[in-house]
Design a protein around this motif. Structure first.
Motif, PDB file in Angstrom:
ATOM      1  N   CYS A 156     -33.321 -25.397 -19.252  1.00 20.75           N
ATOM      2  CA  CYS A 156     -32.368 -25.716 -18.188  1.00 20.75           C
ATOM      3  C   CYS A 156     -33.126 -26.393 -17.057  1.00 20.75           C
ATOM      4  N   VAL A 157     -32.647 -27.558 -16.662  1.00 25.25           N
ATOM      5  CA  VAL A 157     -33.241 -28.285 -15.535  1.00 25.25           C
ATOM      6  C   VAL A 157     -32.145 -28.518 -14.504  1.00 25.25           C
ATOM      7  N   ILE A 159     -30.648 -30.403 -11.602  1.00 21.01           N
ATOM      8  CA  ILE A 159     -30.827 -31.788 -11.165  1.00 21.01           C
ATOM      9  C   ILE A 159     -30.364 -31.942  -9.713  1.00 21.01           C
ATOM     10  N   MET A 167     -34.943 -38.380 -14.718  1.00 17.68           N
ATOM     11  CA  MET A 167     -34.033 -38.022 -15.805  1.00 17.68           C
ATOM     12  C   MET A 167     -34.577 -38.425 -17.174  1.00 17.68           C
ATOM     13  N   ILE A 170     -37.647 -36.326 -17.995  1.00 19.12           N
ATOM     14  CA  ILE A 170     -37.244 -34.938 -18.247  1.00 19.12           C
ATOM     15  C   ILE A 170     -36.778 -34.786 -19.692  1.00 19.12           C
ATOM     16  N   LEU A 171     -35.992 -35.729 -20.158  1.00 17.64           N
ATOM     17  CA  LEU A 171     -35.495 -35.656 -21.536  1.00 17.64           C
ATOM     18  C   LEU A 171     -36.609 -35.917 -22.545  1.00 17.64           C
ATOM     19  N   GLU A 183     -29.869 -28.127 -20.952  1.00 20.66           N
ATOM     20  CA  GLU A 183     -28.789 -28.146 -19.966  1.00 20.66           C
ATOM     21  C   GLU A 183     -29.286 -28.864 -18.721  1.00 20.66           C
ATOM     22  N   LEU A 184     -28.679 -29.988 -18.424  1.00 18.66           N
ATOM     23  CA  LEU A 184     -28.978 -30.747 -17.218  1.00 18.66           C
ATOM     24  C   LEU A 184     -27.921 -30.345 -16.196  1.00 18.66           C
ATOM     25  N   ASN A 186     -26.516 -30.288 -12.830  1.00 22.07           N
ATOM     26  CA  ASN A 186     -26.494 -30.822 -11.476  1.00 22.07           C
ATOM     27  C   ASN A 186     -26.235 -29.698 -10.482  1.00 22.07           C
ATOM     28  N   ALA A 214     -28.516 -39.777 -19.491  1.00 22.91           N
ATOM     29  CA  ALA A 214     -28.233 -38.559 -20.264  1.00 22.91           C
ATOM     30  C   ALA A 214     -27.320 -38.864 -21.445  1.00 22.91           C
ATOM     31  N   ILE A 227     -27.615 -31.971 -25.812  1.00 26.20           N
ATOM     32  CA  ILE A 227     -27.776 -32.174 -24.375  1.00 26.20           C
ATOM     33  C   ILE A 227     -26.450 -31.906 -23.690  1.00 26.20           C
ATOM     34  N   TYR A 229     -24.638 -32.066 -20.073  1.00 27.49           N
ATOM     35  CA  TYR A 229     -24.775 -32.654 -18.737  1.00 27.49           C
ATOM     36  C   TYR A 229     -23.667 -32.086 -17.849  1.00 27.49           C
TER      37      TYR A 229
END
Length: 376
Positions: A156-157, A159, A167, A170-171, A183-184, A186, A214, A227, A229
């Protein structure tokens, strides 16, 4: 009990056990209460064992061990073992700081089903700066150990403005670590994130560029890495169905035993949230005024009351309404139909108009004595 007479109360399905507010990290978007230091007197092991049993008897099937940092609790494996005996699917939500290979094995043997590791950025310097702790190398090491011991690799990042430019990297990092799920997330602006919003909210252009990256990686990694988002509320025209509706699905128990419909709800004034030390989970869920307050729709004002979408979004987020308007019963200002929608637009415009000024502002990190500037 607003709305409770006209609706059938469903059973809790998802239990979030916030075992402690203690954490070695100092993230400026932390979802813990800004005044977390004043909420001491953590539940002991026996209290937690009872809570897990009572929630399971009510129908809860998904269990998240969270914090703070749940690894701080020395009884974590005891709780995990009890959860397995009760039939939960259990998830450890962790910074990975302090997670040794021996402890991974211990938790695996106790019956833990899932580990989610947070990483703050794709570069060591930025990760460690955001976290306030030298943790990047440890996180990467733990990610490999989690895979080694048969868990899916879940990253989990969170954002925000300070890492959204990473981005793509990160991926790439997630792929190199062998992540099965990413899990991106925000940043959603509650708690410490609300306090630091001017430094964390990306511009619309930054958000759209990151979202496009993403989406392209979703296609590129199809069949190898999933992924997710999570769009920030501020860039939606309609509010999310917060927690699938107040008191319908999710139950959070805070470290001090306070029972909450969501992890941020204790900020709402005028609600006496019950405590598991004084009430059973059944009494809390079915009878407490706090859990019945925003069930149904009888509490709604216009435009929510007559909105055809109210059965899907439930009026949006009560905490967000309170933080932005000062009144929890108002429409979530994220909604373009809200009379307070201009408050969200003002925040977005501010992020776009004064990026350099925001970059130079001191960020209030989770340790209030540790405010410092983000480096460019």
């Amino acid at each position: 009990m607003a709305g409770s007479e006209s609706i059938q109360i469903s059973k809790p399905r998802w239990l979030l056990a916030e075992l402690t507010y203690a954490c070695p990290l100092q993230c400026p978007y932390c979802s813990n209460p800004v005044d977390f230091a004043s909420h001491g007197n953590e539940l002991d092991t026996e209290d937690w064992l009872r809570v897990l049993s009572e929630a399971r008897s009510m129908g809860a099937v998904q269990l998240g061990f969270s914090g703070g940092e749940p690894l701080v609790r020395q009884d974590l494996s005891v709780l995990v073992r009890h959860a397995r005996e009760l039939g939960y699917y259990s998830n450890l939500i962790t910074s990975a700081y302090g997670l040794s290979e021996d402890r991974i094995v211990e938790l695996k043997e106790a019956g833990l089903d899932h580990i989610q590791v947070s990483i703050q950025a794709s570069s060591r310097d930025l990760n460690d700066h955001i976290a306030g702790t030298a943790s990047f190398d440890k996180k990467c090491e733990v990610a490999h150990q989690i895979k080694k011991h048969g868990y899916p690799m879940v990253l989990c990042v969170v954002i925000h403005k300070q890492n959204i430019h990473q981005m793509e990297s990160i991926l790439d990092m997630a792929a190199e670590l062998g992540a099965d799920y990413v899990e991106l997330a925000n940043t959603q602006y509650y708690g410490w994130a609300h306090l630091n919003r001017d430094n964390l909210l990306p511009t619309r252009e930054e958000f759209r560029k990151a979202e496009a990256i993403a989406q392209s990686y979703k296609e590129k990694m199809k069949g190898r890495m999933k992924i997710y988002y999570v769009v920030p509320d501020y860039y939606e025209d309609r509010p999310k169905a917060c927690m699938n509706g107040w008191g319908t699905t999710f139950l959070t128990i805070a470290p001090d035993g306070m029972a909450l419909p969501c992890h941020s709800a204790r900020i709402l004034p005028g609600l006496a949230f019950p405590n598991v030390r004084q009430m059973s989970i059944r009494e809390i869920w079915e009878e407490s005024n706090a859990f019945n307050k925003f069930r149904g729709d009888s509490w709604m004002k216009e435009p929510c009351r007559s909105c055809p979408e109210k059965s899907r979004d439930f009026g949006g987020c009560r905490c967000q309404a309170y933080l932005l308007t000062g009144e929890a019963t108002n429409a979530d200002p994220v909604c373009s139909l809200s009379p307070d929608h201009d408050k969200v637009l003002d925040a977005i415009n501010s992020a776009a108009s004064h990026p350099q000024q925001q970059k130079e502002q001191a960020v209030i990190f989770r340790n209030p004595e540790n405010s410092r500037r983000f480096s460019s």
